[in-house]
Design a protein around this motif. Structure first.
Motif, PDB file in Angstrom:
ATOM      1  N   THR A   1      23.151  29.886  85.426  1.00 17.75           N
ATOM      2  CA  THR A   1      23.109  30.792  86.580  1.00 17.75           C
ATOM      3  C   THR A   1      24.272  31.779  86.605  1.00 17.75           C
ATOM      4  N   GLY A   2      25.386  31.431  85.996  1.00 14.56           N
ATOM      5  CA  GLY A   2      26.577  32.268  86.068  1.00 14.56           C
ATOM      6  C   GLY A   2      27.268  32.197  87.415  1.00 14.56           C
ATOM      7  N   ALA A   3      26.779  31.327  88.310  1.00  9.76           N
ATOM      8  CA  ALA A   3      27.341  31.225  89.662  1.00  9.76           C
ATOM      9  C   ALA A   3      28.744  30.624  89.615  1.00  9.76           C
TER      10      ALA A   3
ATOM     11  N   GLY B   1      33.840  28.667 100.985  1.00 12.86           N
ATOM     12  CA  GLY B   1      33.416  29.913 100.364  1.00 12.86           C
ATOM     13  C   GLY B   1      32.043  29.858  99.733  1.00 12.86           C
ATOM     14  N   ALA B   2      31.327  28.765  99.955  1.00 13.94           N
ATOM     15  CA  ALA B   2      30.051  28.557  99.269  1.00 13.94           C
ATOM     16  C   ALA B   2      28.878  29.201  99.998  1.00 13.94           C
ATOM     17  N   MET B   3      27.968  29.764  99.228  1.00 19.37           N
ATOM     18  CA  MET B   3      26.677  30.202  99.764  1.00 19.37           C
ATOM     19  C   MET B   3      25.652  29.083  99.583  1.00 19.37           C
ATOM     20  N   PHE B   4      25.863  28.271  98.559  1.00 20.12           N
ATOM     21  CA  PHE B   4      25.032  27.104  98.292  1.00 20.12           C
ATOM     22  C   PHE B   4      25.941  25.926  98.029  1.00 20.12           C
ATOM     23  N   ALA B   5      25.443  24.737  98.324  1.00 22.68           N
ATOM     24  CA  ALA B   5      26.185  23.517  98.034  1.00 22.68           C
ATOM     25  C   ALA B   5      25.191  22.466  97.562  1.00 22.68           C
TER      26      ALA B   5
ATOM     27  N   ASP C   1      22.851  33.039  91.180  1.00 21.71           N
ATOM     28  CA  ASP C   1      23.221  33.954  90.110  1.00 21.71           C
ATOM     29  C   ASP C   1      24.733  34.193  90.224  1.00 21.71           C
ATOM     30  N   PRO C   2      25.295  35.098  89.434  1.00 24.13           N
ATOM     31  CA  PRO C   2      26.746  35.318  89.496  1.00 24.13           C
ATOM     32  C   PRO C   2      27.280  35.783  90.854  1.00 24.13           C
ATOM     33  N   GLU C   3      26.397  36.162  91.771  1.00 26.11           N
ATOM     34  CA  GLU C   3      26.816  36.619  93.103  1.00 26.11           C
ATOM     35  C   GLU C   3      26.721  35.528  94.164  1.00 26.11           C
ATOM     36  N   THR C   4      26.341  34.299  93.784  1.00 28.82           N
ATOM     37  CA  THR C   4      26.126  33.228  94.766  1.00 28.82           C
ATOM     38  C   THR C   4      27.040  32.047  94.473  1.00 28.82           C
ATOM     39  N   PRO C   5      28.185  31.976  95.125  1.00 29.37           N
ATOM     40  CA  PRO C   5      29.112  30.874  94.898  1.00 29.37           C
ATOM     41  C   PRO C   5      28.513  29.525  95.318  1.00 29.37           C
ATOM     42  N   ILE C   6      28.757  28.524  94.497  1.00 32.24           N
ATOM     43  CA  ILE C   6      28.221  27.176  94.716  1.00 32.24           C
ATOM     44  C   ILE C   6      29.374  26.189  94.870  1.00 32.24           C
TER      45      ILE C   6
END
Length: 186
Positions: free
Chosen positions: A83-85, A92-96, A59-64
């Motif tokens: 997702t707005g991510a 800086g990523a929470m997901f990749a 979502d917008p709070e989870t940098p990809i």
């Protein structure tokens, strides 16, 4: 933004999202189990399973971070719209998302002693996904499980870092499996 970017999300949002959430969480709770998922139609080269994981967890709070293998205008636009991510550098990523060869593994956060939850989760697109190869044991696995991993040594090292470390989803077409940092690989 082109028309196809607006499409490809969950068709029946409440139903598809609940099925996807259960499948994604079950995969993480049962390392090595392979689940089939659906409901998303992301642009190539992203698989259906990778799209489902992103729609479910981001979502917008989870940098990809997008690895070079998946960093296309269509994928960027699809992720942004659905997702707005924010899209960020690996550190800086929470997901990749990307292929094993394209993901810059040393660049991702493994968390800190104070905040081990600030580590990255990698969505690794694979050409095949099967219950063969590496032996898995640990939480969520009754005796042992098998999973086709791109290599073994890195995952063995990752498990020794616990509570720090990376978590992984492996995706292939409409199939996914997970490998949390708590899983020992042999």
């Amino acid at each position: 933004m082109q028309g196809q970017v607006l499409e490809g999300g969950f068709a029946d949002l409440p139903v598809d999202a609940s099925y996807a959430f259960r499948a994604v969480m079950t995969a993480m709770a049962r390392p090595g189990d392979i689940a089939s998922v659906g409901g998303a139609q992301p642009p190539g080269p992203m698989s259906v399973a990778a799209g489902v994981v992103l729609l479910t967890l981001c979502d917008p709070e989870t940098p990809i971070h997008l690895a070079a293998s998946h960093d296309t205008p269509q994928v960027r636009d699809w992720i942004t719209f659905h997702t707005g991510a924010p899209l960020v550098a690996a550190g800086g990523a929470m997901f990749a998302l990307g292929s094993w060869q394209a993901l810059p593994l040393p660049d991702f956060s493994i968390g800190t002693a104070q905040y081990p939850d600030r580590s990255a989760t990698l969505i690794v697109e694979t050409a095949q996904l099967s219950n063969t190869g590496a032996t898995l044991c640990g939480p969520g696995i009754k005796d042992q499980a098998l999973l086709s991993l791109p290599e073994i040594r890195l995952f063995q090292t990752n498990a020794t870092l616990f509570p720090l470390g990376l978590d992984f989803f492996f995706t292939c077409g409409d199939r996914l499996a997970a490998l949390p940092r708590t899983t020992r690989v042999g």
